[in-house]
Design a protein around this motif. Structure first.
Motif, PDB file in Angstrom:
ATOM      1  N   GLU A 109       0.832  -1.203   0.000  1.00  0.00           N
ATOM      2  CA  GLU A 109       0.000   0.000   0.000  1.00  0.00           C
ATOM      3  C   GLU A 109       0.864   1.250   0.000  1.00  0.00           C
ATOM      4  OE1 GLU A 109      -2.377  -0.662   3.440  1.00  0.00           O
ATOM      5  OE2 GLU A 109      -4.043  -1.587   2.325  1.00  0.00           O
ATOM      6  N   ASN A 110       1.941   1.249   0.780  1.00  0.00           N
ATOM      7  CA  ASN A 110       2.877   2.383   0.810  1.00  0.00           C
ATOM      8  C   ASN A 110       3.580   2.560  -0.522  1.00  0.00           C
ATOM      9  OD1 ASN A 110       2.383   3.318   3.322  1.00  0.00           O
ATOM     10  ND2 ASN A 110       4.150   2.382   4.322  1.00  0.00           N
ATOM     11  N   ARG A 111       4.013   1.431  -1.099  1.00  0.00           N
ATOM     12  CA  ARG A 111       4.721   1.500  -2.398  1.00  0.00           C
ATOM     13  C   ARG A 111       3.811   2.048  -3.486  1.00  0.00           C
ATOM     14  NH1 ARG A 111       8.245  -4.093  -2.938  1.00  0.00           N
ATOM     15  NH2 ARG A 111       9.784  -3.611  -1.298  1.00  0.00           N
ATOM     16  N   GLN A 112       2.526   1.653  -3.423  1.00  0.00           N
ATOM     17  CA  GLN A 112       1.592   2.119  -4.449  1.00  0.00           C
ATOM     18  C   GLN A 112       1.460   3.630  -4.413  1.00  0.00           C
ATOM     19  OE1 GLN A 112      -2.618   1.121  -4.016  1.00  0.00           O
ATOM     20  NE2 GLN A 112      -2.614   0.353  -6.130  1.00  0.00           N
ATOM     21  N   GLN A 113       1.464   4.183  -3.209  1.00  0.00           N
ATOM     22  CA  GLN A 113       1.323   5.627  -3.064  1.00  0.00           C
ATOM     23  C   GLN A 113       2.570   6.379  -3.501  1.00  0.00           C
ATOM     24  OE1 GLN A 113       0.313   6.183   1.049  1.00  0.00           O
ATOM     25  NE2 GLN A 113      -1.641   5.045   0.889  1.00  0.00           N
ATOM     26  N   GLN A 114       3.735   5.732  -3.418  1.00  0.00           N
ATOM     27  CA  GLN A 114       5.003   6.428  -3.666  1.00  0.00           C
ATOM     28  C   GLN A 114       5.636   6.096  -5.022  1.00  0.00           C
ATOM     29  OE1 GLN A 114       7.452   5.375  -0.331  1.00  0.00           O
ATOM     30  NE2 GLN A 114       5.963   6.120   1.186  1.00  0.00           N
ATOM     31  N   SER A 115       5.091   5.096  -5.711  1.00  0.00           N
ATOM     32  CA  SER A 115       5.752   4.627  -6.936  1.00  0.00           C
ATOM     33  C   SER A 115       5.384   5.486  -8.139  1.00  0.00           C
ATOM     34  CB  SER A 115       5.356   3.182  -7.213  1.00  0.00           C
ATOM     35  OG  SER A 115       3.981   3.109  -7.506  1.00  0.00           O
ATOM     36  N   SER A 116       6.211   5.362  -9.184  1.00  0.00           N
ATOM     37  CA  SER A 116       5.950   6.043 -10.461  1.00  0.00           C
ATOM     38  C   SER A 116       4.871   5.277 -11.219  1.00  0.00           C
ATOM     39  CB  SER A 116       7.231   6.095 -11.293  1.00  0.00           C
ATOM     40  OG  SER A 116       7.647   4.767 -11.603  1.00  0.00           O
ATOM     41  N   LYS A 117       4.303   5.924 -12.254  1.00  0.00           N
ATOM     42  CA  LYS A 117       3.249   5.287 -13.036  1.00  0.00           C
ATOM     43  C   LYS A 117       3.731   3.999 -13.689  1.00  0.00           C
ATOM     44  CE  LYS A 117       0.454   9.332 -14.089  1.00  0.00           C
ATOM     45  NZ  LYS A 117      -0.141  10.169 -15.158  1.00  0.00           N
ATOM     46  N   ALA A 118       5.010   3.935 -14.029  1.00  0.00           N
ATOM     47  CA  ALA A 118       5.561   2.760 -14.715  1.00  0.00           C
ATOM     48  C   ALA A 118       5.494   1.511 -13.846  1.00  0.00           C
ATOM     49  CB  ALA A 118       7.010   3.032 -15.125  1.00  0.00           C
ATOM     50  N   ASN A 119       5.604   1.707 -12.545  1.00  0.00           N
ATOM     51  CA  ASN A 119       5.623   0.555 -11.633  1.00  0.00           C
ATOM     52  C   ASN A 119       4.251   0.235 -11.024  1.00  0.00           C
ATOM     53  OD1 ASN A 119       8.404   0.244 -11.965  1.00  0.00           O
ATOM     54  ND2 ASN A 119       8.834   1.737 -10.336  1.00  0.00           N
ATOM     55  N   GLN A 120       3.252   1.083 -11.330  1.00  0.00           N
ATOM     56  CA  GLN A 120       1.942   0.944 -10.699  1.00  0.00           C
ATOM     57  C   GLN A 120       1.300  -0.425 -10.947  1.00  0.00           C
ATOM     58  OE1 GLN A 120      -0.294   2.667  -8.764  1.00  0.00           O
ATOM     59  NE2 GLN A 120       1.311   4.130  -8.213  1.00  0.00           N
ATOM     60  N   ALA A 121       1.384  -0.904 -12.184  1.00  0.00           N
ATOM     61  CA  ALA A 121       0.708  -2.161 -12.536  1.00  0.00           C
ATOM     62  C   ALA A 121       1.265  -3.335 -11.729  1.00  0.00           C
ATOM     63  CB  ALA A 121       0.843  -2.437 -14.032  1.00  0.00           C
ATOM     64  N   ALA A 122       2.614  -3.412 -11.648  1.00  0.00           N
ATOM     65  CA  ALA A 122       3.253  -4.518 -10.913  1.00  0.00           C
ATOM     66  C   ALA A 122       2.932  -4.442  -9.422  1.00  0.00           C
ATOM     67  CB  ALA A 122       4.757  -4.483 -11.131  1.00  0.00           C
ATOM     68  N   ILE A 123       2.966  -3.225  -8.872  1.00  0.00           N
ATOM     69  CA  ILE A 123       2.685  -3.071  -7.435  1.00  0.00           C
ATOM     70  C   ILE A 123       1.221  -3.393  -7.132  1.00  0.00           C
ATOM     71  CG2 ILE A 123       2.527  -1.367  -5.559  1.00  0.00           C
ATOM     72  CD1 ILE A 123       5.031  -0.052  -6.779  1.00  0.00           C
ATOM     73  N   THR A 124       0.334  -2.996  -8.035  1.00  0.00           N
ATOM     74  CA  THR A 124      -1.093  -3.301  -7.847  1.00  0.00           C
ATOM     75  C   THR A 124      -1.330  -4.804  -7.826  1.00  0.00           C
ATOM     76  OG1 THR A 124      -1.751  -1.218  -8.898  1.00  0.00           O
ATOM     77  CG2 THR A 124      -3.412  -2.979  -8.794  1.00  0.00           C
ATOM     78  N   ARG A 125      -0.650  -5.518  -8.751  1.00  0.00           N
ATOM     79  CA  ARG A 125      -0.775  -6.987  -8.761  1.00  0.00           C
ATOM     80  C   ARG A 125      -0.301  -7.577  -7.434  1.00  0.00           C
ATOM     81  NH1 ARG A 125       1.140  -6.548 -14.079  1.00  0.00           N
ATOM     82  NH2 ARG A 125       3.259  -7.087 -13.392  1.00  0.00           N
TER      83      ARG A 125
END
Length: 489
Positions: free
Chosen positions: A60-76
């Motif tokens: 949840e923390n990573r999702q808030q702080q990550s770039s758009k490029a990494n959003q899909a992987a973090i969401t999974r």
């Protein structure tokens, strides 16, 4: 659904109920074995939940702080962590429900055996269960403590609901939840399996649960370590020293509350009506609160609810004793010990009087030698054997019994008898009546009544009690509670 059984199978049904509560088997499915397993895995479950929550928090923390490029992987990864946490929580919830369901069914099965449609019938059925437990437990030999440890939970549970009923009838319970359910149920049929019965389902079942679970904390590793030693080599029935006892009781109490609150689920609503569902869930909460209150207040026996478990617990601990020194002859002293505790204000006086009104001085299944009377009402110059088979004796020292020997010959029981203190050999005044009989005649009486030579050699010529277990082990002698003509002695 009510249990079904034949006359000869009754003792086996009771034995199975005992084993469903406390047993050592390959299946590990008794209530106390389930608790051993739950306590053993408690730390691992807590760690798994903590890890799952940590993973979820991390993504949840990573999702808030990550770039758009990494959003899909973090969401999974976040969805995977959510699914893992949900699966773990659902598994715990399902296991909790299964433990609750097994305990609830056990309590319903107990009630099917000890609850009748009338007050008299209920007391007869309960006397039969209590007497059978006593008669299938050994009173001599090496296994007394282990067998009593297994049986005492069921014994105490039956006494607790009979005692509760007495307290309610005497106006000694003012708990609104209990009184409300009792009033609602006055005109309902108790054994209708398809209908909701407020007093049975919301009061009797929770009280049985609380009685069975009251000592469940002994299954915790810390309690087992005190009882059996760190290597499991100590005799768990030895007398604990003062500090060990205090530590054990506190650990047992805390672990018991932990088990009730965390290891057991509640009932599940199966309908679709929202209002009905809300009422059902509220009742489940109130039932859980009643169980916890009963266990907590049993540690304060002066409290109203505390008496319901505490007094039967004290009595049962003496009747089905697990102490290393066990003396069957002394079982009637349990009632006198309760009286003394009440006199010393250690227990509530009114509650003890109510309890002793139910059980009397002589426990169910106890072997009573007595002096019979002839047809003219005169004492005969011999003694015979009887077994205590009835609750609510007319007086504390006058047990309701079933006669099992006639003219010094064992027979299947056919007559009942209320035995007076004057003719009950437990009491010295009765034994004095036979002291004039020659020793040869007393030896002849003993030879006819005592089962084996070893017992005969160690028995006094005028016994205060007798051991009915060998008589009862014969299935044709197990129907001690059928209707019979009652004599006064």
């Amino acid at each position: 659904m009510a249990l079904s059984f034949g006359k000869a199978a009754y003792a086996k049904v009771v034995q199975r109920l005992i084993e469903r509560i406390y047993h050592n088997s390959a299946l590990q499915d008794s209530i106390y074995e389930q608790a051993v397993s739950w306590f053993a895995g408690q730390e691992q479950r807590q760690q798994q939940l903590a890890n799952a929550q940590q993973q979820l928090f991390l993504f949840e923390n990573r999702q808030q702080q990550s770039s758009k490029a990494n959003q899909a992987a973090i969401t999974r990864n976040l969805r995977l962590a959510e699914a893992q946490q949900k699966t773990l929580e659902e598994e715990i919830e399902e296991n909790n429900f299964l433990r609750f369901q097994a305990l609830q069914q056990l309590c319903r099965d107990i009630l099917s055996l000890c609850q009748g449609d009338t007050f008299t019938e209920t007391n007869s059925y309960s006397a039969k269960m209590l007497g059978t437990i006593q008669l299938i437990c050994p009173t001599r030999g090496k296994n007394i403590q282990k067998e009593n440890q297994k049986a005492r939970h069921l014994y105490k549970a039956i006494l607790s609901i009979r005692f509760l009923d007495r307290l309610v009838l005497d106006g000694l319970i003012d708990n609104p939840f209990i009184i409300d359910r009792f009033q609602q149920s006055k005109h309902l049929h108790y054994h209708d399996d398809t209908e909701y019965h407020p007093y049975r389902d919301d009061v009797h079942v929770p009280v049985l649960m609380a009685a069975i679970l009251q000592d469940i904390g002994r299954s915790h590793p810390s309690c087992l370590a005190i009882l059996k030693g760190p290597e499991g080599t100590f005799d768990e029935f030895r007398e604990l020293d003062a500090q060990e006892r205090i530590t054990y009781l506190q650990a047992n109490y805390n672990a018991t509350l932990s088990y009730v609150q965390e290891a057991l689920g509640t009932g599940r609503y199966m309908g679709r009506d929202k209002e009905e569902r809300d009422r059902f869930l509220q009742t489940e909460i109130e039932k859980r609160e009643l169980i916890i209150a009963l266990i907590k207040q049993a540690a304060r026996p002066a409290s109203e609810l505390g008496n319901i478990l505490k007094i039967p617990q004290i009595y049962t601990s003496m009747i089905l004793s697990t102490k290393l020194v066990y003396n069957y002859e002394d079982l009637p002293k349990a009632a006198l010990a309760l009286e003394k505790s009440a006199e010393q204000a250690k227990l509530d006086q009114q509650a003890v009087v109510a309890f002793l009104r139910i059980v009397g001085m002589f426990p169910q299944g106890y072997g009573v030698p007595y002096i019979p009377k002839d047809s003219d009402g005169h004492d005969m110059e011999r003694y015979e054997y009887a077994i205590v088979t009835g609750l609510y004796p007319p007086e504390l020292k006058k047990p309701i019994c079933r006669i099992v020997t006639y003219s010094l010959t064992y027979q299947a029981s056919a007559r009942g008898c209320v035995i007076s203190a004057e003719n009950n050999l437990y009491f010295p005044q009765a034994r004095r009546k036979l002291e004039f009989i020659p020793e040869e005649r007393l030896l002849e009486i003993m030879r006819k009544l005592v089962y084996n030579f070893e017992e005969r050699m160690s028995s006094p010529l005028l016994p205060r009690c007798w051991h009915p277990d060998e008589y009862f082990i014969n299935q044709k002698n197990q129907n001690l509670w059928n209707k019979a003509a009652m004599l006064q002695n």
